[in-house]
Design a protein around this motif. Structure first.
Motif, PDB file in Angstrom:
ATOM      1  N   UNK A   1      22.457  49.864 -13.474  1.00 19.15           N
ATOM      2  CA  UNK A   1      21.887  48.702 -12.767  1.00 19.15           C
ATOM      3  C   UNK A   1      20.642  48.187 -13.489  1.00 19.15           C
ATOM      4  N   UNK A   2      19.805  49.103 -13.950  1.00 20.80           N
ATOM      5  CA  UNK A   2      18.586  48.702 -14.662  1.00 20.80           C
ATOM      6  C   UNK A   2      18.937  47.996 -15.970  1.00 20.80           C
ATOM      7  N   UNK A   3      19.915  48.520 -16.689  1.00 17.81           N
ATOM      8  CA  UNK A   3      20.343  47.902 -17.942  1.00 17.81           C
ATOM      9  C   UNK A   3      20.877  46.497 -17.688  1.00 17.81           C
ATOM     10  N   UNK A   4      21.662  46.330 -16.628  1.00 17.54           N
ATOM     11  CA  UNK A   4      22.198  45.006 -16.291  1.00 17.54           C
ATOM     12  C   UNK A   4      21.069  44.049 -15.925  1.00 17.54           C
ATOM     13  N   UNK A   5      20.081  44.541 -15.201  1.00 16.75           N
ATOM     14  CA  UNK A   5      18.942  43.699 -14.828  1.00 16.75           C
ATOM     15  C   UNK A   5      18.130  43.249 -16.032  1.00 16.75           C
ATOM     16  N   UNK A   6      17.895  44.168 -16.950  1.00 15.06           N
ATOM     17  CA  UNK A   6      17.142  43.835 -18.163  1.00 15.06           C
ATOM     18  C   UNK A   6      17.922  42.834 -19.019  1.00 15.06           C
ATOM     19  N   UNK A   7      19.219  43.060 -19.146  1.00  8.35           N
ATOM     20  CA  UNK A   7      20.043  42.151 -19.941  1.00  8.35           C
ATOM     21  C   UNK A   7      20.056  40.754 -19.332  1.00  8.35           C
ATOM     22  N   UNK A   8      20.174  40.673 -18.013  1.00  7.03           N
ATOM     23  CA  UNK A   8      20.192  39.370 -17.346  1.00  7.03           C
ATOM     24  C   UNK A   8      18.843  38.673 -17.488  1.00  7.03           C
ATOM     25  N   UNK A   9      17.768  39.408 -17.286  1.00  5.42           N
ATOM     26  CA  UNK A   9      16.421  38.823 -17.414  1.00  5.42           C
ATOM     27  C   UNK A   9      16.171  38.329 -18.836  1.00  5.42           C
ATOM     28  N   UNK A  10      16.601  39.093 -19.820  1.00  6.54           N
ATOM     29  CA  UNK A  10      16.441  38.668 -21.213  1.00  6.54           C
ATOM     30  C   UNK A  10      17.249  37.402 -21.482  1.00  6.54           C
ATOM     31  N   UNK A  11      18.447  37.329 -20.919  1.00  6.56           N
ATOM     32  CA  UNK A  11      19.275  36.136 -21.078  1.00  6.56           C
ATOM     33  C   UNK A  11      18.587  34.917 -20.471  1.00  6.56           C
ATOM     34  N   UNK A  12      17.987  35.093 -19.295  1.00  3.73           N
ATOM     35  CA  UNK A  12      17.261  33.982 -18.676  1.00  3.73           C
ATOM     36  C   UNK A  12      16.078  33.541 -19.534  1.00  3.73           C
ATOM     37  N   UNK A  13      15.368  34.501 -20.108  1.00  7.48           N
ATOM     38  CA  UNK A  13      14.223  34.157 -20.950  1.00  7.48           C
ATOM     39  C   UNK A  13      14.662  33.380 -22.189  1.00  7.48           C
ATOM     40  N   UNK A  14      15.750  33.809 -22.808  1.00  6.65           N
ATOM     41  CA  UNK A  14      16.258  33.099 -23.981  1.00  6.65           C
ATOM     42  C   UNK A  14      16.705  31.696 -23.583  1.00  6.65           C
ATOM     43  N   UNK A  15      17.392  31.575 -22.445  1.00  7.01           N
ATOM     44  CA  UNK A  15      17.819  30.257 -21.970  1.00  7.01           C
ATOM     45  C   UNK A  15      16.619  29.347 -21.742  1.00  7.01           C
ATOM     46  N   UNK A  16      15.580  29.870 -21.108  1.00  8.27           N
ATOM     47  CA  UNK A  16      14.378  29.069 -20.861  1.00  8.27           C
ATOM     48  C   UNK A  16      13.735  28.610 -22.169  1.00  8.27           C
ATOM     49  N   UNK A  17      13.665  29.505 -23.141  1.00  6.63           N
ATOM     50  CA  UNK A  17      13.070  29.146 -24.441  1.00  6.63           C
ATOM     51  C   UNK A  17      13.915  28.089 -25.147  1.00  6.63           C
ATOM     52  N   UNK A  18      15.236  28.245 -25.113  1.00  8.28           N
ATOM     53  CA  UNK A  18      16.111  27.263 -25.749  1.00  8.28           C
ATOM     54  C   UNK A  18      16.012  25.911 -25.061  1.00  8.28           C
ATOM     55  N   UNK A  19      15.951  25.910 -23.738  1.00  5.95           N
ATOM     56  CA  UNK A  19      15.823  24.658 -22.994  1.00  5.95           C
ATOM     57  C   UNK A  19      14.507  23.957 -23.323  1.00  5.95           C
ATOM     58  N   UNK A  20      13.437  24.705 -23.394  1.00  9.75           N
ATOM     59  CA  UNK A  20      12.140  24.125 -23.752  1.00  9.75           C
ATOM     60  C   UNK A  20      12.172  23.568 -25.175  1.00  9.75           C
ATOM     61  N   UNK A  21      12.791  24.291 -26.099  1.00 10.40           N
ATOM     62  CA  UNK A  21      12.906  23.805 -27.475  1.00 10.40           C
ATOM     63  C   UNK A  21      13.718  22.517 -27.521  1.00 10.40           C
ATOM     64  N   UNK A  22      14.803  22.470 -26.778  1.00  8.63           N
ATOM     65  CA  UNK A  22      15.638  21.263 -26.731  1.00  8.63           C
ATOM     66  C   UNK A  22      14.840  20.087 -26.182  1.00  8.63           C
ATOM     67  N   UNK A  23      14.091  20.325 -25.108  1.00 11.55           N
ATOM     68  CA  UNK A  23      13.281  19.257 -24.518  1.00 11.55           C
ATOM     69  C   UNK A  23      12.212  18.777 -25.503  1.00 11.55           C
ATOM     70  N   UNK A  24      11.603  19.687 -26.229  1.00  9.70           N
ATOM     71  CA  UNK A  24      10.606  19.300 -27.238  1.00  9.70           C
ATOM     72  C   UNK A  24      11.240  18.458 -28.337  1.00  9.70           C
TER      73      UNK A  24
END
Length: 121
Positions: A92-115
């Motif tokens: 469960x912890x591994x799944x949570x970390x993987x999901x959170x990391x995916x969200x962080x990467x998505x947020x960074x990519x979205x911000x880069x796209x907007x820039x």
């Protein structure tokens, strides 16, 4: 422009950190499972010429697989097939970390796209 900007190198550095943490979690899980050596669950290495879309797709498939494993472990525990709560919690912890990391990467990519979109106008 936003006050916080980052480039491709920052995204790739974040990706490397995510992969390193994921590998460490896989090693811990593999070491805790009977009959397996640490690192046995490592992901296949992609060719150096693979595209960004392929890398992203592979990473998302790995996150999905980790989440499915976590769900299967939880169901098995509820049925009594798995009795080691530590394995279930680790999954469960591994799944949570993987999901959170995916969200962080998505947020960074979205911000880069907007820039990038702001630069054109």
């Amino acid at each position: 422009m936003s006050p916080v900007s980052f480039g491709v190198a920052d995204v790739m550095a974040l990706r490397s950190q995510v992969l390193a943490r994921s590998a460490a979690l896989r090693d811990v899980r593999a070491a805790s499972e009977a009959g397996r050596a640490p690192g046995a669950l490592g992901a296949p290495v992609q060719a150096p010429g693979s595209g960004f879309a392929d890398t992203l797709h592979t990473a998302l498939k790995q996150v999905s697989a980790v989440q499915e494993h976590s769900s299967a472990m939880q169901v098995a525990y509820e049925r009594g097939a798995v009795t080691d709560i530590a394995q279930v919690m680790l999954a469960r912890q591994e799944a949570g970390v993987a999901f959170e990391a995916t969200l962080q990467v998505r947020n960074k990519l979205l911000t880069a796209y907007q820039d990038i979109m702001r630069m054109g106008g």
